[in-house]
Design a protein around this motif. Structure first.
Motif, PDB file in Angstrom:
ATOM      1  N   ARG A  42       9.841   2.131  -2.705  1.00  0.00           N
ATOM      2  CA  ARG A  42       9.273   0.781  -2.609  1.00  0.00           C
ATOM      3  C   ARG A  42       7.787   0.784  -2.991  1.00  0.00           C
ATOM      4  NH1 ARG A  42      13.288   0.344   1.470  1.00  0.00           N
ATOM      5  NH2 ARG A  42      11.995   1.162   3.160  1.00  0.00           N
ATOM      6  N   ILE A  43       7.055   1.804  -2.574  1.00  0.00           N
ATOM      7  CA  ILE A  43       5.641   1.884  -2.939  1.00  0.00           C
ATOM      8  C   ILE A  43       5.484   2.021  -4.449  1.00  0.00           C
ATOM      9  CG2 ILE A  43       3.543   3.290  -2.771  1.00  0.00           C
ATOM     10  CD1 ILE A  43       4.439   4.032   0.094  1.00  0.00           C
ATOM     11  N   LYS A  44       6.250   2.917  -5.045  1.00  0.00           N
ATOM     12  CA  LYS A  44       6.111   3.179  -6.485  1.00  0.00           C
ATOM     13  C   LYS A  44       6.614   2.016  -7.339  1.00  0.00           C
ATOM     14  CE  LYS A  44       6.469   7.388  -7.994  1.00  0.00           C
ATOM     15  NZ  LYS A  44       6.922   8.744  -8.364  1.00  0.00           N
ATOM     16  N   SER A  45       7.429   1.149  -6.724  1.00  0.00           N
ATOM     17  CA  SER A  45       7.973   0.004  -7.469  1.00  0.00           C
ATOM     18  C   SER A  45       7.087  -1.232  -7.394  1.00  0.00           C
ATOM     19  CB  SER A  45       9.368  -0.346  -6.939  1.00  0.00           C
ATOM     20  OG  SER A  45      10.268   0.736  -7.109  1.00  0.00           O
ATOM     21  N   LEU A  46       5.996  -1.152  -6.669  1.00  0.00           N
ATOM     22  CA  LEU A  46       5.107  -2.306  -6.555  1.00  0.00           C
ATOM     23  C   LEU A  46       4.556  -2.701  -7.926  1.00  0.00           C
ATOM     24  CD1 LEU A  46       3.075  -1.256  -3.374  1.00  0.00           C
ATOM     25  CD2 LEU A  46       4.669  -3.182  -3.524  1.00  0.00           C
ATOM     26  N   PRO A  47       4.411  -3.996  -8.189  1.00  0.00           N
ATOM     27  CA  PRO A  47       3.828  -4.431  -9.467  1.00  0.00           C
ATOM     28  C   PRO A  47       2.421  -3.878  -9.678  1.00  0.00           C
ATOM     29  CG  PRO A  47       4.854  -6.276  -8.322  1.00  0.00           C
ATOM     30  CD  PRO A  47       4.836  -5.127  -7.365  1.00  0.00           C
ATOM     31  N   LYS A  48       1.702  -3.740  -8.574  1.00  0.00           N
ATOM     32  CA  LYS A  48       0.355  -3.176  -8.611  1.00  0.00           C
ATOM     33  C   LYS A  48       0.283  -2.076  -7.557  1.00  0.00           C
ATOM     34  CE  LYS A  48      -4.460  -4.324  -7.524  1.00  0.00           C
ATOM     35  NZ  LYS A  48      -5.375  -5.380  -7.017  1.00  0.00           N
ATOM     36  N   GLN A  49      -0.245  -0.927  -7.902  1.00  0.00           N
ATOM     37  CA  GLN A  49      -0.355   0.167  -6.956  1.00  0.00           C
ATOM     38  C   GLN A  49      -1.571  -0.034  -6.046  1.00  0.00           C
ATOM     39  OE1 GLN A  49       1.821   3.162  -6.472  1.00  0.00           O
ATOM     40  NE2 GLN A  49       2.929   1.364  -7.211  1.00  0.00           N
ATOM     41  N   PRO A  50      -1.437   0.285  -4.757  1.00  0.00           N
ATOM     42  CA  PRO A  50      -2.548   0.103  -3.817  1.00  0.00           C
ATOM     43  C   PRO A  50      -3.673   1.112  -4.055  1.00  0.00           C
ATOM     44  CG  PRO A  50      -0.741   1.250  -2.748  1.00  0.00           C
ATOM     45  CD  PRO A  50      -0.233   0.833  -4.096  1.00  0.00           C
ATOM     46  N   ASP A  51      -4.877   0.723  -3.663  1.00  0.00           N
ATOM     47  CA  ASP A  51      -6.017   1.642  -3.734  1.00  0.00           C
ATOM     48  C   ASP A  51      -5.893   2.763  -2.708  1.00  0.00           C
ATOM     49  OD1 ASP A  51      -7.217   0.135  -5.736  1.00  0.00           O
ATOM     50  OD2 ASP A  51      -8.396  -1.059  -4.316  1.00  0.00           O
ATOM     51  N   PHE A  52      -5.222   2.478  -1.606  1.00  0.00           N
ATOM     52  CA  PHE A  52      -5.071   3.470  -0.540  1.00  0.00           C
ATOM     53  C   PHE A  52      -3.794   3.180   0.232  1.00  0.00           C
ATOM     54  CE2 PHE A  52      -7.318  -0.071   1.379  1.00  0.00           C
ATOM     55  CZ  PHE A  52      -6.645  -0.246   2.581  1.00  0.00           C
ATOM     56  N   ILE A  53      -3.385   4.156   1.026  1.00  0.00           N
ATOM     57  CA  ILE A  53      -2.237   3.998   1.930  1.00  0.00           C
ATOM     58  C   ILE A  53      -2.659   4.414   3.324  1.00  0.00           C
ATOM     59  CG2 ILE A  53       0.093   4.816   2.502  1.00  0.00           C
ATOM     60  CD1 ILE A  53       0.484   5.306  -0.520  1.00  0.00           C
ATOM     61  N   VAL A  54      -2.426   3.559   4.296  1.00  0.00           N
ATOM     62  CA  VAL A  54      -2.612   3.920   5.701  1.00  0.00           C
ATOM     63  C   VAL A  54      -1.348   4.624   6.169  1.00  0.00           C
ATOM     64  CG1 VAL A  54      -2.734   2.996   8.054  1.00  0.00           C
ATOM     65  CG2 VAL A  54      -4.233   2.082   6.276  1.00  0.00           C
ATOM     66  N   LEU A  55      -1.521   5.810   6.757  1.00  0.00           N
ATOM     67  CA  LEU A  55      -0.397   6.546   7.330  1.00  0.00           C
ATOM     68  C   LEU A  55      -0.602   6.594   8.835  1.00  0.00           C
ATOM     69  CD1 LEU A  55       2.222   8.057   6.908  1.00  0.00           C
ATOM     70  CD2 LEU A  55       0.901  10.140   6.482  1.00  0.00           C
ATOM     71  N   ALA A  56      -0.028   5.619   9.518  1.00  0.00           N
ATOM     72  CA  ALA A  56      -0.157   5.519  10.975  1.00  0.00           C
ATOM     73  C   ALA A  56       0.917   6.390  11.604  1.00  0.00           C
ATOM     74  CB  ALA A  56      -0.026   4.073  11.426  1.00  0.00           C
ATOM     75  N   SER A  57       0.594   7.659  11.783  1.00  0.00           N
ATOM     76  CA  SER A  57       1.555   8.631  12.290  1.00  0.00           C
ATOM     77  C   SER A  57       0.795   9.814  12.870  1.00  0.00           C
ATOM     78  CB  SER A  57       2.492   9.081  11.161  1.00  0.00           C
ATOM     79  OG  SER A  57       3.487   9.974  11.636  1.00  0.00           O
ATOM     80  N   PHE A  58       1.511  10.889  13.188  1.00  0.00           N
ATOM     81  CA  PHE A  58       0.879  12.087  13.739  1.00  0.00           C
ATOM     82  C   PHE A  58       1.784  13.285  13.453  1.00  0.00           C
ATOM     83  CE2 PHE A  58       3.720  10.428  16.907  1.00  0.00           C
ATOM     84  CZ  PHE A  58       4.216  11.514  17.619  1.00  0.00           C
ATOM     85  N   PRO A  59       1.237  14.498  13.491  1.00  0.00           N
ATOM     86  CA  PRO A  59       2.072  15.686  13.286  1.00  0.00           C
ATOM     87  C   PRO A  59       3.097  15.831  14.418  1.00  0.00           C
ATOM     88  CG  PRO A  59      -0.265  16.183  12.996  1.00  0.00           C
ATOM     89  CD  PRO A  59      -0.185  14.818  13.606  1.00  0.00           C
ATOM     90  N   PRO A  60       4.283  16.367  14.118  1.00  0.00           N
ATOM     91  CA  PRO A  60       4.702  16.940  12.835  1.00  0.00           C
ATOM     92  C   PRO A  60       5.364  15.934  11.887  1.00  0.00           C
ATOM     93  CG  PRO A  60       6.332  17.450  14.489  1.00  0.00           C
ATOM     94  CD  PRO A  60       5.233  16.706  15.212  1.00  0.00           C
ATOM     95  N   ALA A  61       5.876  14.799  12.399  1.00  0.00           N
ATOM     96  CA  ALA A  61       6.579  13.859  11.520  1.00  0.00           C
ATOM     97  C   ALA A  61       5.670  13.341  10.416  1.00  0.00           C
ATOM     98  CB  ALA A  61       7.137  12.700  12.340  1.00  0.00           C
ATOM     99  N   GLY A  62       4.424  13.064  10.766  1.00  0.00           N
ATOM    100  CA  GLY A  62       3.492  12.569   9.768  1.00  0.00           C
ATOM    101  C   GLY A  62       3.187  13.587   8.687  1.00  0.00           C
ATOM    102  N   VAL A  63       3.224  14.866   9.052  1.00  0.00           N
ATOM    103  CA  VAL A  63       3.004  15.921   8.059  1.00  0.00           C
ATOM    104  C   VAL A  63       4.137  15.906   7.030  1.00  0.00           C
ATOM    105  CG1 VAL A  63       2.787  18.403   7.693  1.00  0.00           C
ATOM    106  CG2 VAL A  63       1.701  17.336   9.682  1.00  0.00           C
ATOM    107  N   SER A  64       5.366  15.757   7.520  1.00  0.00           N
ATOM    108  CA  SER A  64       6.511  15.662   6.621  1.00  0.00           C
ATOM    109  C   SER A  64       6.370  14.471   5.681  1.00  0.00           C
ATOM    110  CB  SER A  64       7.801  15.543   7.427  1.00  0.00           C
ATOM    111  OG  SER A  64       8.914  15.316   6.587  1.00  0.00           O
ATOM    112  N   ALA A  65       5.939  13.334   6.226  1.00  0.00           N
ATOM    113  CA  ALA A  65       5.763  12.136   5.394  1.00  0.00           C
ATOM    114  C   ALA A  65       4.677  12.359   4.346  1.00  0.00           C
ATOM    115  CB  ALA A  65       5.423  10.945   6.277  1.00  0.00           C
TER     116      ALA A  65
END
Length: 394
Positions: free
Chosen positions: A220-243
């Motif tokens: 879904r991110i890569k299919s956006l008509p315009k790519q974002p300047d940044f991505i917020v990753l609201a997560s924590f290790p270890p699941a966030g590391v995998s993401a």
């Protein structure tokens, strides 16, 4: 050795000794602080440093004569990073004579223990639970946290992204595991859209910590008509590391931004050569914090434990002891009601964690100085600047 999976042997020895002592009758000239925290499991890295820092603070206070003529002693019960076991751990330290209970650095993982302490009529202090529900609204009148709350962290990051980096479009990817990340993401979006407009948030998506596969989210991110300047990753290790690893492997190379949950470097081996990852936290564990009081604390911590803390959440552990003992001295008693009133009278009280204010309705702080740190070329600790939330959204 993976620091996320171990607690230092020196602290373990201290914990075991304290537990054995706790089983005996409490001495008349001592006061017990009970720590119902994670000494094992996924949350242990966030509780290890604060626990060690509490020992530093207690040692200093006892060397000066203690509090109201009594020496302080910390005893421990391991929650095993099990949300359901928190209440049992709290009851264990209370049964051994605890007169104040310290709980885990998270609302979800610490609230059960805090609720037991609160209902027993004791102060419950989280070292760094960042969700505003940790307090009167979510637990009870005796629950406090030393955190700089998720809203303040998120707002500071949004303001930095807009005002300093000049970014004008973003995307939010949120882990649904704990309340902290939901609150963080919510306040980031609110402040970001205030600054940049609703159209500047190009999208948002979620994933679950139990299943951190994010192939569809990446599509879904890569299919956006315009790519974002940044991505917020609201997560924590270890699941966030995998993401994070999946994002970079898929060629999603925009800067990533996150919370204090990304502090330390114990998780970086999971994403080799990670770069342009930014997060806010309490201080630097890498010997380069620009603030003299924090640098001095890190030196004392290193001297006692032989290494720096796993994360800078150690700062909040130290300040829990600072705050509680100051309130006890101000109240002239260990009585919970009077100590609570003394804590609620704090107005920009000078603590290592920053100026601290508590009121009857809010037992968490939002607008304190934080370090903004960059992960670059696989290494953490590059300090960008000191930030603070300037305008909290309505």
């Amino acid at each position: 050795m993976n620091r996320a999976l171990s607690i230092t042997s020196s602290l373990t020895a201290c914990v075991l000794g304290a537990a054995l002592l706790g089983a005996s009758a409490q001495a008349a000239d001592e006061v017990i602080i009970g720590a119902a925290i994670a000494q094992s499991g996924v949350v242990a890295p966030y509780d290890e440093g604060p626990a060690q820092a509490m020992e530093v603070a207690v040692e200093e206070i006892n060397a000066k004569g203690g509090v109201l003529g009594k020496q302080l002693k910390i005893i421990y019960a391991d929650t095993k990073s099990d949300i359901a076991y928190g209440g049992t751990a709290a009851q264990e330290v209370i049964d051994k004579g605890a007169q104040m209970v310290v709980v885990t650095c998270d609302y979800d993982f610490g609230s059960a223990a805090a609720s037991v302490a609160d209902s027993t009529g004791l102060i419950a202090f989280s070292t760094c639970a960042g969700d505003p529900k940790f307090g009167p609204s979510g637990i009870g009148p005796n629950a406090f946290t030393m955190a700089t709350g998720a809203p303040g962290q998120a707002v500071a990051m949004a303001e930095w992204a807009y005002n300093v980096k000049g970014w004008r479009s973003g995307y939010v990817l949120m882990d649904t595991t704990i309340a902290f990340d939901a609150t963080w993401a919510d306040f980031f979006k609110r402040r970001w859209t205030e600054l940049a407009g609703a159209e500047a948030l190009l999208g948002e998506d979620t994933f679950g910590g139990e299943d951190p596969q994010i192939a569809s989210q990446i599509t879904r991110i890569k299919s956006l008509p315009k790519q974002p300047d940044f991505i917020v990753l609201a997560s924590f290790p270890p699941a966030g590391v995998s993401a994070t690893r999946q994002l970079r492997a898929a060629g999603v190379n925009q800067p990533l931004m996150g919370s204090e949950s990304w502090d330390g470097d114990y998780w970086l081996e999971g994403v080799p050569n990670l770069t342009e990852f930014y997060f806010v936290t309490y201080g630097s564990i890498f010997g380069n914090d620009p603030r003299p009081d924090v640098a001095d604390f890190m030196t004392k911590f290193q001297k006692k434990w032989g290494k720096p803390p796993v994360t800078s959440h150690a700062i909040t552990g130290y300040s829990v002891i600072e705050a509680w003992t100051k309130a006890v001295e101000k109240a002239g008693t260990f009585d919970t009601d009077k100590v609570r009133d003394a804590l609620q009278s704090f107005s920009n009280e000078a603590l290592l964690a920053g100026p601290t204010t508590f009121t009857a309705d809010q037992h968490i702080n939002m607008q304190r100085d934080l370090l903004l740190i960059e992960v670059k070329d696989g290494k953490s600790g590059n300090i960008i600047q000191v930030v603070r939330a300037e305008k909290m959204p309505n």
